[in-house]
Scaffold this motif. Structure first.
Motif, mmCIF file in Angstrom:
data_model
loop_
_atom_site.group_PDB
_atom_site.id
_atom_site.type_symbol
_atom_site.label_atom_id
_atom_site.label_comp_id
_atom_site.label_asym_id
_atom_site.label_seq_id
_atom_site.Cartn_x
_atom_site.Cartn_y
_atom_site.Cartn_z
ATOM 1 N N ILE A 160 0.852 -1.211 0.000
ATOM 2 C CA ILE A 160 0.000 0.000 0.000
ATOM 3 C C ILE A 160 0.881 1.253 0.000
ATOM 4 N N ARG A 161 1.959 1.186 0.759
ATOM 5 C CA ARG A 161 2.842 2.366 0.828
ATOM 6 C C ARG A 161 3.479 2.666 -0.534
ATOM 7 N N GLU A 162 3.613 1.613 -1.372
ATOM 8 C CA GLU A 162 4.224 1.817 -2.696
ATOM 9 C C GLU A 162 3.211 2.298 -3.738
ATOM 10 N N LEU A 163 1.908 2.114 -3.454
ATOM 11 C CA LEU A 163 0.898 2.455 -4.466
ATOM 12 C C LEU A 163 0.394 3.877 -4.221
ATOM 13 N N ARG A 164 0.542 4.729 -5.233
ATOM 14 C CA ARG A 164 0.249 6.150 -5.040
ATOM 15 C C ARG A 164 -1.241 6.444 -4.893
ATOM 16 N N GLY A 165 -2.076 5.592 -5.480
ATOM 17 C CA GLY A 165 -3.510 5.894 -5.483
ATOM 18 C C GLY A 165 -4.242 5.395 -4.249
ATOM 19 N N LEU A 166 -3.552 4.678 -3.360
ATOM 20 C CA LEU A 166 -4.210 4.122 -2.176
ATOM 21 C C LEU A 166 -3.587 4.687 -0.905
ATOM 22 N N PHE A 167 -4.430 4.815 0.117
ATOM 23 C CA PHE A 167 -3.995 5.419 1.368
ATOM 24 C C PHE A 167 -4.428 4.503 2.510
ATOM 25 N N LEU A 168 -3.533 4.257 3.449
ATOM 26 C CA LEU A 168 -3.840 3.350 4.563
ATOM 27 C C LEU A 168 -4.621 4.113 5.634
ATOM 28 N N GLU A 169 -5.905 3.798 5.765
ATOM 29 C CA GLU A 169 -6.738 4.540 6.720
ATOM 30 C C GLU A 169 -6.559 4.035 8.147
ATOM 31 N N SER A 170 -6.575 2.711 8.332
ATOM 32 C CA SER A 170 -6.370 2.155 9.674
ATOM 33 C C SER A 170 -5.967 0.690 9.581
ATOM 34 N N PHE A 171 -5.365 0.180 10.643
ATOM 35 C CA PHE A 171 -4.978 -1.230 10.677
ATOM 36 C C PHE A 171 -4.784 -1.651 12.135
ATOM 37 N N GLY A 172 -4.852 -2.954 12.381
ATOM 38 C CA GLY A 172 -4.666 -3.445 13.749
ATOM 39 C C GLY A 172 -5.254 -4.835 13.915
ATOM 40 N N LYS A 173 -5.558 -5.181 15.167
ATOM 41 C CA LYS A 173 -6.160 -6.494 15.430
ATOM 42 C C LYS A 173 -7.672 -6.418 15.198
ATOM 43 N N VAL A 174 -8.224 -7.459 14.622
ATOM 44 C CA VAL A 174 -9.653 -7.463 14.290
ATOM 45 C C VAL A 174 -10.514 -7.204 15.531
ATOM 46 N N LYS A 175 -10.076 -7.713 16.676
ATOM 47 C CA LYS A 175 -10.884 -7.553 17.901
ATOM 48 C C LYS A 175 -11.070 -6.088 18.270
ATOM 49 N N SER A 176 -10.139 -5.218 17.814
ATOM 50 C CA SER A 176 -10.265 -3.799 18.169
ATOM 51 C C SER A 176 -10.806 -2.958 17.000
ATOM 52 N N TRP A 177 -11.271 -3.606 15.936
ATOM 53 C CA TRP A 177 -11.754 -2.867 14.759
ATOM 54 C C TRP A 177 -13.223 -2.482 14.962
ATOM 55 N N GLN A 178 -13.443 -1.189 15.198
ATOM 56 C CA GLN A 178 -14.803 -0.680 15.420
ATOM 57 C C GLN A 178 -15.375 -0.232 14.081
ATOM 58 N N SER A 179 -16.057 -1.114 13.399
ATOM 59 C CA SER A 179 -16.650 -0.745 12.102
ATOM 60 C C SER A 179 -17.835 -1.648 11.837
ATOM 61 N N PRO A 180 -18.909 -1.091 11.262
ATOM 62 C CA PRO A 180 -20.047 -1.967 10.910
ATOM 63 C C PRO A 180 -19.676 -2.979 9.823
ATOM 64 N N PHE A 181 -18.551 -2.760 9.129
ATOM 65 C CA PHE A 181 -18.094 -3.733 8.126
ATOM 66 C C PHE A 181 -17.363 -4.906 8.775
ATOM 67 N N ASN A 182 -17.108 -4.805 10.049
ATOM 68 C CA ASN A 182 -16.424 -5.906 10.737
ATOM 69 C C ASN A 182 -17.425 -6.988 11.131
ATOM 70 N N VAL A 183 -17.903 -7.712 10.128
ATOM 71 C CA VAL A 183 -18.842 -8.814 10.385
ATOM 72 C C VAL A 183 -18.042 -10.121 10.438
ATOM 73 N N PRO A 184 -18.508 -11.123 11.196
ATOM 74 C CA PRO A 184 -17.759 -12.382 11.291
ATOM 75 C C PRO A 184 -17.827 -13.191 9.997
ATOM 76 N N THR A 185 -16.793 -14.006 9.775
ATOM 77 C CA THR A 185 -16.778 -14.913 8.623
ATOM 78 C C THR A 185 -16.566 -16.333 9.140
ATOM 79 N N ASN A 186 -16.788 -17.321 8.273
ATOM 80 C CA ASN A 186 -16.585 -18.715 8.678
ATOM 81 C C ASN A 186 -15.130 -18.972 9.062
ATOM 82 N N TYR A 187 -14.205 -18.502 8.231
ATOM 83 C CA TYR A 187 -12.791 -18.739 8.518
ATOM 84 C C TYR A 187 -12.368 -18.033 9.797
ATOM 85 N N GLU A 188 -12.872 -16.828 9.999
ATOM 86 C CA GLU A 188 -12.502 -16.070 11.198
ATOM 87 C C GLU A 188 -12.889 -16.847 12.466
#
Ligand SMILES: C[S@@+](CC[C@H](N)C(=O)[O-])C[C@H]1O[C@@H](n2cnc3c(N)ncnc32)[C@H](O)[C@@H]1O
Length: 206
Positions: A160-188
């Motif tokens: 991501i750091r090498e790609l000019r058109g993309l910007f890293l908004e946030s990252f971390g452990k899934v358990k601390s990800w506060q987002s309505p898009f953080n829905v569970p998956t089978n693999y998770e």
């Protein structure tokens, strides 16, 4: 390897039966923003997202018939009107059937990690795949990513750091990800049972 079987369902279409551009209007007959989930597997996250965001449409792209059969069973029971899956190869469908600058968000939860060093070039979220997603995203559109493979996560952070058109908004452990898009998956769920700690990234198109 091809996509041999055809799975009949109002919620699934085979890539060989579809030669049009994918739009909300053509699939859902409305103009809600179009979101794409890459490799939804059995569809737990896709069904959750459809439920959680009735104002959006969600299209999955999945190649494995076994997973699609399980998705069909759940989708036909739940009967949401804003979810659909293509039985396809992601790269082929994105390149041929998705217009540039047309997708609100991509969801990529637990992409195949290809752990062996000699296979890592097969990972989807390398420069080529991320650039493809960037091209198809609308301005300010996002890519929501989760993986249990720290090595893959670190690789994506670097790319991501090498790609000019993309910007890293946030990252971390899934358990601390506060987002309505953080829905569970089978693999998770499987990884948590194994004692693993998955990671997430949110990337935005500039
Ligand atoms: C590790 S599984 C994760 C499934 C789901 N996202 C989850 O978290 O439970 C990866 C999924 O991506 C699909 N997949 C991998 N490469 C693909 C490709 N080139 N085209 C379509 N689907 C693909 C696989 O069939 C599989 O269902």
């Amino acid at each position: 390897m091809g996509l041999k079987s055809y799975i009949s369902s109002p919620y699934i279409k085979h890539q060989y039966e579809w030669d049009e551009i994918i739009t909300s209007y053509r699939i859902f007959e409305n103009d809600k923003p179009l979101n794409i989930e890459i490799g939804p597997g059995k569809g737990k996250s896709l069904l959750n997202l459809g439920d959680r965001f009735p104002e959006k449409n969600f299209v999955g792209m999945e190649k494995t018939p076994r997973c699609l059969k399980e998705f069909r069973r759940k989708a036909e029971k739940k009967r949401l009107s804003n979810i659909f899956v293509f039985h396809c190869f992601i790269e082929k469908m994105l390149e041929a059937n998705v217009t540039d600058n047309s997708i609100e968000n991509f969801i990529v939860f637990f992409p195949d990690p290809w752990p062996k060093k000699k296979h890592r070039k097969r990972r989807f979220l390398r420069k080529k795949g991320l650039s493809l997603l960037e091209t198809k995203l609308k301005k300010n559109g996002k890519i929501f990513i989760k993986t249990d493979f720290m090595d893959y996560w670190v690789e994506i952070l670097g790319t991501i750091r090498e790609l000019r058109g993309l910007f890293l908004e946030s990252f971390g452990k899934v358990k601390s990800w506060q987002s309505p898009f953080n829905v569970p998956t089978n693999y998770e769920q499987k990884y948590y049972r194994m004692g693993k700690e998955p990671f997430y990234l949110v990337v935005q198109k500039i």
